[in-house]
Structure formats: structure tokens, C-alpha cells
Scaffold this active site. Structure first.
Site, short mmCIF file in Angstrom:
data_model
loop_
_atom_site.label_atom_id
_atom_site.label_comp_id
_atom_site.label_asym_id
_atom_site.label_seq_id
_atom_site.Cartn_x
_atom_site.Cartn_y
_atom_site.Cartn_z
N HIS A 178 -3.92 0.64 7.55
CA HIS A 178 -1.71 1.62 7.92
C HIS A 178 -2.16 2.53 7.37
O HIS A 178 -1.62 3.63 7.57
CB HIS A 178 -1.37 0.24 7.63
CG HIS A 178 -0.08 0.80 7.52
ND1 HIS A 178 1.44 0.31 8.23
CD2 HIS A 178 0.75 1.12 6.29
CE1 HIS A 178 2.60 0.82 8.03
NE2 HIS A 178 1.64 1.94 6.48
N GLU A 179 -2.75 2.48 5.68
CA GLU A 179 -2.52 3.25 4.87
C GLU A 179 -3.61 4.79 5.55
O GLU A 179 -3.95 5.97 4.98
CB GLU A 179 -3.40 3.07 3.54
CG GLU A 179 -2.40 2.28 2.70
CD GLU A 179 -0.53 2.53 3.12
OE1 GLU A 179 -0.37 3.53 2.86
OE2 GLU A 179 -0.03 1.77 3.48
N LEU A 238 7.10 1.56 3.84
CA LEU A 238 7.83 2.01 2.67
C LEU A 238 8.55 3.33 3.38
O LEU A 238 9.66 3.44 2.58
CB LEU A 238 7.38 2.37 1.15
CG LEU A 238 6.34 0.96 0.97
CD1 LEU A 238 5.55 0.80 -0.05
CD2 LEU A 238 7.64 -0.35 0.52
N HIS A 245 -1.25 6.73 8.20
CA HIS A 245 -0.72 7.78 6.99
C HIS A 245 -2.18 8.87 6.86
O HIS A 245 -1.40 10.41 6.29
CB HIS A 245 -0.77 7.09 5.96
CG HIS A 245 0.80 6.37 5.62
ND1 HIS A 245 1.89 6.71 6.57
CD2 HIS A 245 1.14 5.22 5.61
CE1 HIS A 245 2.32 6.40 5.95
NE2 HIS A 245 2.55 5.22 5.89
N GLY A 260 0.43 -0.98 -0.13
CA GLY A 260 -0.06 0.10 -0.22
C GLY A 260 0.57 1.08 0.04
O GLY A 260 2.08 1.21 0.30
#
Length: 182
Positions: A130-131, A89, A134, A46
Site C-alpha cells: 500500500h505504501e 489515511l 503511494h 503506514g
């Protein structure tokens, strides 16, 4: 294809809440393409727009063969939990066990402004949570238990890519955590 540089831990954009998308135009479609290309080149499961320096509520995902994106997500989380390895990432090369909801229902829009509902469990649920974090300026290390968070911060400070000049800033998620990451 337009692969963009991925912002790393310590970049202020990663701890800044992203703005809702209001224009579903060609520029937004280019952003989704850039996110998808960058995520696949990394490779990752992602990628959220703030990770490439864009403060909009957009993310892409590629989990178990399912490739997609979501704009302006709103999540409903299960009370069941999962606990397992998670990485990012923007924190390359490091993984830590993190507690998340077992399943999620995510409502939002596609790049054309059409309503979308994504239901997922296990890895897809972890990725969506998770995304979305962000987009709220939250990193997965903010959800770790105290001892694991200390280990993560030490590993980040010692990482070759880090360049941290001082202690990292941590924030708590504004979303219900069902007791996760305390």
C-alpha cells in the site's frame, strides 16, 4: 514531535510519482520523524511521504508492534494472494476489500543509507504494498475490482471531507499486480 497535515484524496501530490532519495542527511531524518509522528497520531499502520506533501520515496509503518521505515523500496511479491479490508489515511473513514500479494520482500534503505530488507506477510505485506503504491502515485482504490471501485468512488464523492468538483482520476499500478485490481 512534528505532526503534519495529511493530504486527502483529490490532492495532486497523491497521484504523482515520488522521486528517489539521494541525500541521506538530517533533513531526511526529520522527514522520517515527521512521518512516524503523523502516522502514530492519526493513528495508522503506514504513511508515505506524498501523504504529507513530500514527493520522496519514503514511508513509515507500524504493524503488529513493529515500527519502521523504508526508503527507495523495491518489492518482490509472492504469487499467493490475500483479500481483505484496506483503508487509507488519505481516504479517511472508508475501507474496501482489496486483493494483494500474501507476502513481500522489500529492499531499500534506512534513514542513514544502510541497506534494509523487510520480509512480511499478511498485514505487514499489505501495508508495504500500500505504501509503496503511494510512492508511485497509486491509491488502493485503483486496485479494486470494477464494481467495488464504483462503490468507493461514490462513497468518496459523498464523504464530508471530499470536496471533489468532478470525477476522480484513477491510474493503474506500474508494478506487477498478479491479476489484482482488474
Amino acid at each position: 514531535m512534528s505532526v503534519q497535515p495529511i493530504r486527502l484524496f483529490g490532492d495532486p501530490v497523491l497521484i504523482t510519482k515520488a522521486e528517489p532519495v539521494v541525500d541521506f542527511d538530517a533533513e531526511l531524518r526529520r522527514l522520517v520523524t515527521d512521518l512516524t509522528d503523523t502516522m502514530q497520531a492519526a493513528p495508522g499502520s503506514g504513511l508515505a511521504a506524498p501523504q504529507i506533501g513530500v514527493g520522496l520515496r519514503v514511508f513509515t509503518y507500524h504493524v503488529e508492534g513493529e515500527l519502521g521505515h523504508l526508503i527507495n523500496p523495491e518489492l518482490s511479491l509472492s504469487t499467493d494472494e490475500q483479500f481483505g479490508p484496506e483503508g487509507c489515511l488519505s481516504i479517511p473513514g472508508l475501507t474496501f476489500d482489496c486483493r494483494r500479494a500474501q507476502s513481500v520482500i522489500a529492499k531499500g534503505f534506512n534513514m542513514y543509507g544502510d541497506p534494509v530488507v523487510i520480509e512480511g506477510s499478511d498485514l505487514l505485506a499489505r501495508c508495504i504494498q500500500h505504501e509503496t503504491d503511494h510512492l508511485d502515485g497509486i491509491l488502493f482504490v485503483d486496485r479494486l475490482d470494477r464494481e467495488t471501485r464504483k462503490q468507493a468512488m461514490k462513497a468518496i464523492r459523498e464523504a464530508d471531507w471530499s470536496g471533489l468538483g468532478g470525477p476522480p482520476q484513477l491510474k493503474l499500478s506500474p508494478h506487477p499486480t498478479n491479476g489484482f485490481g482488474l
